[in-house]
Design a protein around this motif. Sequence first.
Motif, short mmCIF file in Angstrom:
data_model
loop_
_atom_site.label_atom_id
_atom_site.label_comp_id
_atom_site.label_asym_id
_atom_site.label_seq_id
_atom_site.Cartn_x
_atom_site.Cartn_y
_atom_site.Cartn_z
N LEU A 160 7.84 66.47 6.03
CA LEU A 160 6.57 66.04 5.11
C LEU A 160 8.33 65.96 3.81
O LEU A 160 9.30 65.83 4.00
N PRO A 161 7.78 64.97 2.69
CA PRO A 161 8.62 64.84 1.80
C PRO A 161 9.19 66.50 0.32
O PRO A 161 8.01 67.17 1.21
N ARG A 162 10.00 66.24 0.37
CA ARG A 162 11.47 67.23 -0.33
C ARG A 162 10.31 68.40 -1.39
O ARG A 162 9.85 69.34 -1.02
N ALA A 163 9.18 66.99 -1.77
CA ALA A 163 8.69 68.19 -3.15
C ALA A 163 7.48 69.01 -2.92
O ALA A 163 6.96 69.89 -3.18
N GLU A 164 6.50 68.35 -1.44
CA GLU A 164 6.35 69.30 -0.86
C GLU A 164 6.47 70.27 0.49
O GLU A 164 5.89 71.39 0.32
N ARG A 165 7.63 70.11 0.84
CA ARG A 165 8.72 71.68 0.64
C ARG A 165 8.34 72.46 0.52
O ARG A 165 7.92 73.53 0.31
N GLU A 166 9.01 72.13 -1.10
CA GLU A 166 9.08 73.18 -1.87
C GLU A 166 7.65 73.97 -2.28
O GLU A 166 7.83 74.82 -2.64
N LEU A 167 6.99 72.19 -2.69
CA LEU A 167 4.86 73.04 -2.94
C LEU A 167 4.84 74.87 -1.40
O LEU A 167 4.31 76.03 -2.34
N SER A 168 5.39 74.31 -0.53
CA SER A 168 4.76 75.46 0.02
C SER A 168 5.69 76.69 -0.36
O SER A 168 4.83 77.48 -0.12
N ALA A 169 7.33 76.73 -0.31
CA ALA A 169 7.62 77.63 -0.75
C ALA A 169 7.02 78.02 -2.07
O ALA A 169 6.85 79.53 -1.97
N ALA A 170 6.65 76.97 -3.05
CA ALA A 170 6.55 77.76 -4.51
C ALA A 170 5.55 79.05 -4.31
O ALA A 170 4.36 79.53 -4.96
N SER A 171 4.18 77.83 -3.51
CA SER A 171 2.93 78.73 -3.06
C SER A 171 2.84 80.14 -2.27
O SER A 171 2.50 80.40 -2.75
N ALA A 172 3.59 79.77 -1.69
CA ALA A 172 3.82 80.81 -0.89
C ALA A 172 4.07 82.34 -1.58
O ALA A 172 4.12 83.94 -2.01
N SER A 173 5.50 81.93 -3.00
CA SER A 173 6.45 83.32 -3.71
C SER A 173 5.44 83.74 -5.10
O SER A 173 5.35 84.25 -5.01
N ARG A 174 4.85 82.13 -5.21
CA ARG A 174 3.18 82.66 -6.07
C ARG A 174 2.92 83.66 -5.28
O ARG A 174 2.11 84.74 -5.87
N THR A 175 1.93 83.35 -4.40
CA THR A 175 1.20 84.82 -3.64
C THR A 175 2.01 85.61 -3.11
O THR A 175 0.69 86.98 -3.87
N ASN A 176 3.21 85.61 -3.07
CA ASN A 176 3.89 87.35 -2.71
C ASN A 176 4.52 88.09 -4.01
O ASN A 176 4.61 88.43 -4.04
N GLY A 177 4.12 87.25 -5.51
CA GLY A 177 4.65 87.44 -6.84
C GLY A 177 6.53 88.32 -6.61
O GLY A 177 6.68 88.43 -7.69
N CYS A 178 6.88 87.02 -6.32
CA CYS A 178 8.07 86.63 -6.08
C CYS A 178 8.28 85.88 -7.26
O CYS A 178 8.99 84.56 -7.03
N ILE A 179 9.01 86.40 -8.52
CA ILE A 179 9.17 85.36 -9.34
C ILE A 179 10.07 84.34 -9.98
O ILE A 179 10.42 83.39 -10.56
N PHE A 180 11.03 85.09 -9.10
CA PHE A 180 12.42 84.63 -8.65
C PHE A 180 12.54 83.10 -8.31
O PHE A 180 12.70 81.64 -8.06
N CYS A 181 11.76 83.39 -6.36
CA CYS A 181 11.30 82.02 -6.31
C CYS A 181 11.15 81.95 -6.61
O CYS A 181 11.07 80.32 -5.97
#
Length: 202
Positions: A82-103
């Motif tokens: 994956l391009p870096r943007a979509e790797r970061e998108l996967s992490a942001a999606s997990a963090s949004r789901t878990n409610g981790c505002i910082f991550c």
Amino acid sequence: MSDQVTRHTFESPNAFTQAEIGWEAWLAPLPIDELTERHYAGLVDKGRANSPYFRLLVRDPEILGARTRTDNDIFYNEKGGLPRAERELSAASASRTNGCIFCASVHSRFASHYSKRRDDVQRLLDDGTSAVQQDPRWRAVIDASVALTRTPSEFGAEQVRQLREAGLDDLAIADAIHGAAFFNWANRLMLSLGEPTPPAAS
């Protein structure tokens, strides 16, 4: 030395943001002047000594070293996938789901930087992971990340099919899985050890 940390009076951020916010540990991070070469080896990057989160985790430097090398390989190894943007998108999606505002703030900011699609990223933060995304690749990465985050067994053949139909090859699918899985774990660790703090006053 006490393991307690003085709690400061502040209103913890309660909304997802791409702003650069802080984080405060509920246990005392290791003071910078007590770091040894063993600790710096565990930090991998000496600059991480400025982070209270990593100075807390560096109390077990070997485990932190393994964690950081895994993190670096998932997000910085550009040998295919994956391009870096979509790797970061996967992490942001997990963090949004878990409610981790910082991550979510960190990885949504990186997703915006590398994709130049700030509005699409902000929609994910504001309206949630089910918010409309016109790009089928982003939709597939977000959906796969959410399924893996909610309950790992929810991720399966259907998500892989959607990723393949969106144009991801085996390495790209592995990157999407690794980004979400790593932050599914990292979110829970960070949420159990401290809380986000407001942006520093300018």
